[in-house]
Design an enzyme around this catalytic site. Structure first.
Site, short mmCIF file in Angstrom:
data_model
loop_
_atom_site.label_atom_id
_atom_site.label_comp_id
_atom_site.label_asym_id
_atom_site.label_seq_id
_atom_site.Cartn_x
_atom_site.Cartn_y
_atom_site.Cartn_z
N GLY A 20 0.84 -1.19 0.00
CA GLY A 20 0.00 0.00 0.00
C GLY A 20 0.86 1.23 0.00
N GLY A 22 0.70 5.53 1.07
CA GLY A 22 -0.06 6.62 1.65
C GLY A 22 0.71 7.92 1.49
N GLY A 23 0.22 8.97 2.12
CA GLY A 23 0.86 10.26 2.00
C GLY A 23 2.26 10.28 2.60
N GLY A 25 4.25 7.42 3.39
CA GLY A 25 5.19 6.36 3.00
C GLY A 25 4.50 5.16 2.40
N LYS A 39 6.31 -0.33 7.64
CA LYS A 39 5.96 0.97 7.07
C LYS A 39 7.27 1.71 6.87
CE LYS A 39 3.79 5.42 8.00
NZ LYS A 39 2.73 6.13 8.68
N ASP A 143 -5.95 11.31 18.38
CA ASP A 143 -6.63 11.55 17.11
C ASP A 143 -7.64 10.45 16.81
OD1 ASP A 143 -7.36 12.39 14.59
OD2 ASP A 143 -5.59 11.55 13.62
#
Lengths: 610, 220
Positions: A20, A22-23, A25, A39, A143
């Site tokens: 996958g 993402g923004g 990595g 990751k 968060d």
């Protein structure tokens, strides 16, 4: 490409396939650690010193129980031993989906058609348990948002993006610097930035109660409802700050009331309602909100007192309601749960992701066809000729017999080698593999075209709806009432006898069957109809019924699932083909090698003959 | 208890997520014929594909389309998940004023529906794309646009394609400068729009807009 990295303890690690992106990595499989993933941050987002320290601490406080609730970092990743942290290892989360796919009834019905309210209750309980695991270790999620919590088909949940959590270590707090407004408690609303303050579990308790409310009450945010004052319902953050809990007993004075189709909070017993009330009103801010542990206990209690409706096995509800709330919603046209039908509907537990699937196809790499051994390059020493006897006869005969024998042996060896090679070619052939992959590739193309096809079908459906509506409206206009000159009562009678009674029946074909109307009247009638048609404004999108959409969806789902099954079966065949090749390969290659050596030997033996 | 219930009640019960309405006002006047309209249609398809990749945006973003001229409602507000791009055909004139007025009314009605059904919402976006100048009166439309911007009822953006009267677009909305499309970069424009909608729809309903730079499709 960085494919060799080291862990914090210096052990080397091979980076596998990318899973996958993402923004921040990429996420990779780890061949040596199949239960985990890595990751890796993009160079532009390499962690600063502060973030590196946070990740190192998280790795130090990692434990196996934590890893069942959260994608917690278990190792840091480095380019060189002792170097800066450029990524981390965390547990693989497998087939899970964002929690909003579960709490919104529409997506839940598609994903898990037979999940009842009991399933949602169980997921809510597990969510509270996950928070309890984090809180009991002194950390804070911070968060909280619907994209950070995943659920699995067995209702277990997992928190992700853990590197944003607030992490405690003795004498030091690593802060959580992010947050989403509509999951932020009233006392923190209006704050410009989160990086200048420490979060507390009390803040998490607000977000947790919000998540639980979403799960138990049809995905509605408790601070949304029908506005009773002009300033209410404009900005969700403001409503939270003003404690406009739409399900409070005094909700009307707060400014919002629950919407008509919303699930009432009275679904759950009073002591559970009271917990929500405390979590979402001033009391919670000042005195304290229910903790994660309290929620686990209360929700477990609720799980023990559920009833199941006689009419629908998916209708589970708290015993205290007395009657089935879901049947009541059904009769209002609001089916929160589908009828129980496990056999006719194939659940789409794991939504098929064609790109992810294709990685699995690409991951089956066939071993290449071996090269045909070049016998001339094999060295062999010819067997010396046997010493000839004394007699003339034997001096002539022996070499001849020997020569014949050696030529025959060579012939046989060459034949056997050809045979061995043919077998290799046949059994290790790539043909079946390539044909299978080609077929998969065609299926994939078909799959990718589905969206367009579904779009066309939807347009066709809307066309049918439009025609249906136009026809319905045309039926309201009686031919009798048409104001047309030269339209005598006799002709009207003839039309009625022929079944042409409304504008919908007025077609060139139908009129052609009525005798002696005359061209002028036929044209006038057709004009009359098209005049009416021109005035009809139809909006098929609004007119399409739930049934129209449901039928379309069933066809589309069925087709998708058939294709998915075919793709999965194809992948299984592809793997099997390659597994068979791999299994046979060593024996075949060995036989081929032996046959080649035999040819080389036989040739050398012949060469000695001169 | 058998009561009447509207289709939208069922729709909102199935998906009670906060909504971000995005209305596209698309110029399909005669001058858009040929490549421009083909590129625009292609852009709409890209728009849908992009939104479909984000499950949360799929639930929160609602797309409505009004084309002009003549003014036609091509798509009422529907969830991005159910949004099917219409095949637009270039037609006649440019009744931009009427299109804007109708569009604003559609947005107002949709917001009313959100409120009736207790659905939170983000500030709606109205996105005008034109390659000409209005062939009708637009003073009333400009007034409505400015009133909407001032009361934060919606955000109004305009994009001029080659040949557009940028002066009029500027006068329409003094609060937000119009952008000029590079060539026929509709695909890039819609990819940017879907990206902006995705980030808005993952923020808090009602909060201030933050947008990426339109570099890549706009003349800066």
């Amino acid at each position: 490409m960085l494919d060799r990295l080291v862990l914090e303890d210096g052990r080397p690690l091979t980076l596998g396939q990318e899973l996958g992106r993402g923004g921040e990595g990429t996420v990779h499989a780890l061949p040596e650690m199949p239960e985990d993933v890595a990751k890796l941050y993009h160079p532009a987002h390499f962690p600063d010193a502060e973030k590196q320290a946070k990740l190192r601490t998280m790795v130090q406080v990692y434990d196996d129980e934590l890893a069942t609730y959260a994608a917690w970092p278990s190792h840091t990743l480095h380019r060189v031993a002792e170097g800066p942290v450029i990524g981390f290892v965390m547990p693989r989360m497998g087939d899970r989906h964002p929690i909003h796919m579960l709490y919104a009834p529409g997506s839940r019905k598609r994903l898990l058609p037979d999940a009842g309210w009991d399933f949602l209750l169980c997921a809510a309980r597990n969510t509270a348990a996950a928070f309890e695991a984090i809180h009991s270790r002194g950390h804070v999620v911070g968060d909280i948002n619907p994209g950070n919590i995943l659920f699995a088909a067995d209702s277990r949940v997992a928190l992700i993006d853990c590197d944003s959590f607030q992490i405690r270590e003795p004498g030091l707090t690593h802060r959580c610097k992010v947050g989403v407004g509509h999951f932020t408690p009233p006392e923190l609303q209006g704050l410009q930035a989160f990086d200048a303050m420490d979060r507390t579990v009390a803040h998490d308790h607000f977000g947790l109660a919000l998540l639980l409310f979403h799960l138990l009450f049809g995905g509605r945010h408790p601070f949304t409802g029908v506005p009773l004052r002009s300033e209410a319902g404009e900005v969700l953050d403001t409503d939270i700050r003003a404690y406009r809990y739409a399900h409070a007993p005094d909700a009307e004075t707060r400014g919002l009331k629950a919407a008509a189709g919303a699930i009432p909070v009275t679904l759950v017993p009073e002591h559970v309602q009271a917990l929500f009330l405390r979590a979402f009103t001033e009391e919670g801010t000042h005195v304290g909100r229910p903790t994660a542990a309290q929620w686990v206990e209360v929700l477990d209690g609720l799980r023990g007192s559920l009833r199941r409706c006689d009419r629908n096995g998916n209708h589970a509800h708290p015993a205290q309601t007395g009657w089935c709330p879901w049947c009541a919603f059904d009769s209002q046209g609001l089916p929160y749960f589908l009828p129980h039908a496990p056999r006719t509907r194939r659940p789409m537990l794991e939504p098929f992701q064609i790109h992810r699937f294709w990685w699995q196809v690409e991951a089956v790499v066939p071993a290449p066809l071996p090269e045909r051994p070049d016998v001339d390059r094999l060295s062999a020493t010819g067997t010396p000729l046997p010493k000839a006897g004394r007699g003339v006869l034997s001096r002539l005969r022996l070499p001849k017999a020997e020569a014949r024998q050696r030529h025959e042996a060579r012939y046989e060896a060459e034949e056997a080698f050809q045979e061995a090679w043919r077998e290799v070619e046949q059994k290790l052939s790539l043909q079946a593999f390539q044909a299978c992959k080609q077929r998969l590739s065609t299926l994939k193309q078909t799959y990718l075209e589905l969206a367009r096809l579904e779009g066309q079908e939807a347009m066709a459906m809307l066309d049918r709806v439009r025609l249906r509506e136009v026809e319905r409206l045309l039926r309201r206009h009686a031919v009798e009432d048409a104001e047309i000159p030269w339209f005598s009562p006799a002709k009207r009678q003839r039309l009625a006898t022929a079944g042409v009674t409304t504008a919908a029946d007025v077609t060139r074909e139908a009129l052609g069957r009525v005798p002696d109307l005359g061209g002028t009247l036929v044209k006038a009638l057709l004009d009359w109809r098209s005049g009416i048609e021109r005035q009809i404004q139809v909006d098929p999108i609004r007119l399409a019924t739930g049934q129209d959409r449901e039928r379309l969806r069933r066809i589309a789902d069925g087709r998708r699932q058939d294709l998915e099954e075919e793709l999965r079966a194809g992948l299984a065949t592809l793997k099997e083909l390659e597994a068979t090749r791999a299994r046979q390969r060593p024996a075949l290659l060995e036989a081929l090698g032996r046959a080649a050596a035999r040819v080389a030997q036989a040739r050398a033996d012949v060469a000695v003959l001169g | 208890m058998t009561q009447q219930i509207s289709f939208s009640a069922a729709e909102f019960a199935d998906n009670p997520e906060p909504r971000c309405a995005c209305l596209l006002l698309l110029d399909v006047s005669g001058s858009m014929a040929g490549t421009p309209i083909a590129q625009l249609n292609e852009g709409l398809h890209a728009f849908r594909q992009e939104l479909l990749l984000d499950p949360l945006a799929m639930k929160r973003v609602e797309v409505g389309i009004v084309s002009f001229g003549p003014v036609t409602i091509e798509a009422h507000f529907t969830e991005a998940g159910g949004f099917i791009p219409p095949a637009l055909v270039a037609r006649t004139d440019t009744p931009m004023g009427e299109a804007i007025t109708r569009g604003i009314e559609m947005v107002r009605r949709r917001k009313e529906e959100y409120r009736t059904h207790g659905i939170a919402y983000y500030r709606p976006w109205i996105f005008l794309i034109t390659d000409g100048a209005p062939t009708d009166g637009w003073a009333e439309a400009a007034e409505a646009v400015q009133a909407g911007e001032e009361t934060r009822a919606f955000a109004f953006f305009s994009v001029g394609v080659q040949g557009a009267n940028m002066g009029i677009l500027e006068a329409l909305n003094p609060h937000r400068a119009p952008l000029k499309l590079q060539g026929l970069q509709f695909r890039e424009l819609f990819t940017w729009l879907s990206g902006s909608l995705k980030s808005v729809s993952s923020s808090t309903p009602g909060a201030e807009l933050k947008m990426d730079s339109p570099r890549g499709w706009a003349v800066l």
